[in-house]
Design an enzyme around this catalytic site. Structure first.
Site, short mmCIF file in Angstrom:
data_model
loop_
_atom_site.label_atom_id
_atom_site.label_comp_id
_atom_site.label_asym_id
_atom_site.label_seq_id
_atom_site.Cartn_x
_atom_site.Cartn_y
_atom_site.Cartn_z
CE LYS A 50 5.54 -5.67 -4.22
NZ LYS A 50 5.21 -6.62 -5.29
CB CYS B 18 -4.10 3.68 -3.07
SG CYS B 18 -3.12 4.27 -1.67
CB CYS C 101 -0.98 0.03 1.16
SG CYS C 101 -2.23 1.30 0.88
C1 LIG Z 1 -0.43 -0.29 7.19
C2 LIG Z 1 -1.03 -0.95 5.96
C3 LIG Z 1 -2.09 -0.35 5.31
C4 LIG Z 1 -2.65 -0.95 4.18
N1 LIG Z 1 -3.71 -0.35 3.57
C5 LIG Z 1 -4.32 -0.97 2.53
C6 LIG Z 1 -5.49 -0.43 1.95
O1 LIG Z 1 -5.99 0.62 2.37
N2 LIG Z 1 -6.07 -1.09 0.91
C7 LIG Z 1 -5.56 -2.27 0.45
O2 LIG Z 1 -6.13 -2.84 -0.49
N3 LIG Z 1 -4.42 -2.80 0.96
C8 LIG Z 1 -3.80 -2.20 1.99
N4 LIG Z 1 -2.68 -2.75 2.56
C9 LIG Z 1 -2.00 -3.89 1.89
C10 LIG Z 1 -2.64 -5.25 2.14
O3 LIG Z 1 -2.74 -5.52 3.51
C11 LIG Z 1 -1.74 -6.29 1.48
O4 LIG Z 1 -1.53 -5.91 0.15
C12 LIG Z 1 -2.39 -7.67 1.48
O5 LIG Z 1 -2.48 -8.13 2.81
C13 LIG Z 1 -1.56 -8.62 0.63
O6 LIG Z 1 -1.99 -9.94 0.78
P1 LIG Z 1 -0.92 -11.13 0.66
O7 LIG Z 1 -1.68 -12.38 0.83
O8 LIG Z 1 -0.08 -10.94 -0.54
O9 LIG Z 1 0.08 -10.92 1.90
P2 LIG Z 1 -0.26 -10.94 3.43
O10 LIG Z 1 -1.69 -10.67 3.67
O11 LIG Z 1 0.73 -10.03 4.07
O12 LIG Z 1 0.01 -12.44 3.88
C14 LIG Z 1 1.24 -13.09 3.75
C15 LIG Z 1 1.13 -14.43 4.44
O13 LIG Z 1 2.25 -15.25 4.10
C16 LIG Z 1 2.72 -15.87 5.27
N5 LIG Z 1 4.12 -16.23 5.03
C17 LIG Z 1 5.19 -15.42 4.87
N6 LIG Z 1 6.29 -16.13 4.62
C18 LIG Z 1 5.91 -17.42 4.60
C19 LIG Z 1 6.59 -18.62 4.37
N7 LIG Z 1 7.90 -18.67 4.12
N8 LIG Z 1 5.89 -19.79 4.44
C20 LIG Z 1 4.56 -19.78 4.70
N9 LIG Z 1 3.86 -18.66 4.90
C21 LIG Z 1 4.53 -17.49 4.86
C22 LIG Z 1 2.48 -14.84 6.36
O14 LIG Z 1 2.52 -15.43 7.65
C23 LIG Z 1 1.11 -14.36 5.96
O15 LIG Z 1 0.14 -15.25 6.42
C24 LIG Z 1 -2.10 -2.17 3.70
C25 LIG Z 1 -1.03 -2.78 4.38
C26 LIG Z 1 -0.51 -2.19 5.50
C27 LIG Z 1 0.64 -2.87 6.22
#
Ligand SMILES: Cc1cc2nc3c(=O)[nH]c(=O)nc-3n(C[C@H](O)[C@H](O)[C@H](O)COP(=O)(O)OP(=O)(O)OC[C@H]3O[C@@H](n4cnc5c(N)ncnc54)[C@H](O)[C@@H]3O)c2cc1C
Length: 469
Positions: A378, A413, A216
């Site tokens: 992202k 965003c 984000c």
């Molecule tokens: C402060 C903040 C504000 C945000 N605001 C927004 C917003 O307003 N709108 C929006 O759309 N998005 C927002 N986001 C972004 C959003 O949260 C992420 O883009 C989203 O969570 C991505 O999903 P993901 O599944 O790729 O990763 P994540 O949800 O981060 O999940 C990753 C997962 O992988 C696991 N993992 C990591 N390494 C390993 C490994 N080696 N083996 C097994 N598991 C592993 C972790 O434990 C976790 O469960 C924000 C993020 C933050 C931090």
């Protein structure tokens, strides 16, 4: 359905607001996301999903509907799920920390094998991986959804345990494996500390943004504006500096212009573009940035233009308070594997096609979410739009067909430029992509604030993570 859908508890006040906003939400959020296959496929194969965050759960729910007898293993350490966008509202004092943390179990059905561990190494040439505890897991198909890792240690002098002390904060501080998210609460305390200091002085407040991709990309500015507004509400002020490795406030000109206008309203924000935080001295309270810039050289008569000369220098700024957005990368297991781009600007991130989300070299591997090395922001919004594409394409590949579904790059965003005002920047590979074209996307709106604050969290928990939206 093969699972009982977990439901988020709602207060009466929130339920009323949610009901009022949900027709809008439904039309907004279903605008471009198709549901999974109408009839379930009987395609065989063992699917391993790595990760337990937004992307993993969204794709898992849709796969369980799309396949008749799915054989799915999830490898993720986290019993708890963090609604990461809510960390901003925790920082702003609008949510309590417990509003954004909930159990993962309900989303990972009993028919799914859940290995509560992290993947240490991927071996895509032999269709297997190894977990940290040494367990070897073979797969027919793999979905990588491991998100990003924050890299505080890449800033010299900084470690994650310094956050919350000596005027340092970072809303990004969390441990997804343990299911903790301290950054929001610490940043709310930081808001209060800045406010207290503003009662007797004009503190210098620095907000930083690194040169790496971050989750984000609007977060550093959301903290900047919300903190400034937090003071303004009490007729207090401070000297704010936004130091970013980037050259603009936002990549899209209309949104960039709107953010500059928002800054003018505050009148106390200085931008330092091309400034990448490389070192911090928490005792002297100085932050050193690598500053890249260009100067005009000699006039080239043939080209009829001036040569531009690249310059670099280190710039040290003093601060009283600093909000740090750390450098980020793909998690080590991906970055150090054959699954990552091996060179180029996306080196270390998962090498998937930007439209099909299929791995470019290993056809039985797909990616979703922040780990993908594609030229797009992202966000959870991206993951939500990627989930139906991944499922449709994976089922096609399982059936021996070509993956034809295409992700258009949609992301969103919600830029909080003040309490009660959000610029809802929705865009895709082609540019702005507002769900409601009649509403100018560059206009800050109270409506988006209400939607984000009251409707999005229950929709995320009840609909998006269950693959219903
Ligand atoms: C402060 C903040 C504000 C945000 N605001 C927004 C917003 O307003 N709108 C929006 O759309 N998005 C927002 N986001 C972004 C959003 O949260 C992420 O883009 C989203 O969570 C991505 O999903 P993901 O599944 O790729 O990763 P994540 O949800 O981060 O999940 C990753 C997962 O992988 C696991 N993992 C990591 N390494 C390993 C490994 N080696 N083996 C097994 N598991 C592993 C972790 O434990 C976790 O469960 C924000 C993020 C933050 C931090």
């Amino acid at each position: 359905m093969k699972q009982d859908l977990p439901r988020a508890p709602l207060s009466r006040r929130d339920a009323l607001r949610y009901m009022a906003l949900s027709p809008l939400a439904a039309s907004l959020l279903s605008a471009t996301v198709s549901t999974a296959q109408a009839s379930a496929s009987t395609a065989p194969g063992h699917i391993v999903i790595v990760g337990g965050g937004a992307g993993a759960l969204m794709v898992l729910a849709r796969l369980r509907s799309a396949l008749n007898t799915p054989t799915i293993t999830v490898i993720a350490p986290n019993e708890k799920h963090i609604y990461q966008p809510g960390q901003i509202f925790v920082a702003a004092g609008e949510y309590k920390p417990q509003d954004i943390i909930f159990d993962n179990r309900g989303y990972i059905g009993q028919d799914v094998r859940w290995i509560k561990d992290e993947v240490q190494t991927f071996d895509p040439q032999h269709n297997k991986l190894t977990t940290q505890s040494g367990q070897e897991v073979a797969y027919d198909f793999l979905i990588v959804a491991t998100g990003v890792q924050t890299r505080y240690e890449q800033v010299e002098g900084l470690t994650a345990d310094m956050i919350g002390k000596n005027g340092i904060s970072s809303v990004y501080l969390s441990d997804l494996a343990l299911g903790t998210a301290d950054g929001g609460e610490l940043t709310h305390t930081w808001f209060n500390d800045v406010r207290e200091a503003s009662k007797t002085s004009k503190p210098r407040v620095l907000c930083t943004q690194p040169s790496t991709p971050i989750k984000c990309g609007g977060v550093p500015q959301k903290i900047l504006y919300l903190c400034d507004d937090y003071l303004r509400k009490e007729k207090l002020t401070a000297e704010f500096t936004f130091a970013t490795a980037g050259e603009k406030l936002f990549s899209l000109p209309q949104i960039d212009e709107a953010l500059h206008k928002a800054q003018e309203r505050y009148g106390n924000i200085t931008n330092k573009f091309g400034h990448d935080l490389v070192r911090i001295d928490p005792i002297a309270k100085t932050a050193t940035f690598h500053h890249k810039y260009e100067v005009q050289g000699q006039y080239d008569k043939e080209l009829k233009e001036y040569d531009m000369i690249d310059k670099e220098e280190d710039v040290t700024l003093e601060y009283d308070f600093i909000h740090i957005t750390p450098p980020m990368s793909a998690v080590d297991a991906v970055a150090n594997s054959l699954l990552a781009w091996q060179k180029g600007t996306a080196a270390g991130w998962l090498e998937v096609d930007r439209e099909t989300l299929q791995h470019k070299r290993f056809a039985n591997v797909f990616g979703i979410g922040d780990t993908c090395g594609i030229p797009m922001a992202k966000t959870g919004g991206s993951a939500r739009h990627q989930a139906p594409i991944v499922v449709e394409n994976l089922v096609s590949v399982m059936n021996g067909q070509k993956p034809l579904a295409k992700y258009d790059g949609y992301t969103v965003c919600p830029l909080k430029i003040a309490y009660g005002e959000i610029i809802m920047a929705e865009f895709n590979y082609d540019g702005l992509a507002p769900s409601f074209p009649a509403l100018n996307p560059a206009t800050p709106r109270w409506l988006w604030w209400e939607f984000d604050l009251y409707a999005l969290q229950p929709l995320y928990r009840n609909a998006m993570l269950n693959g219903l939206m």
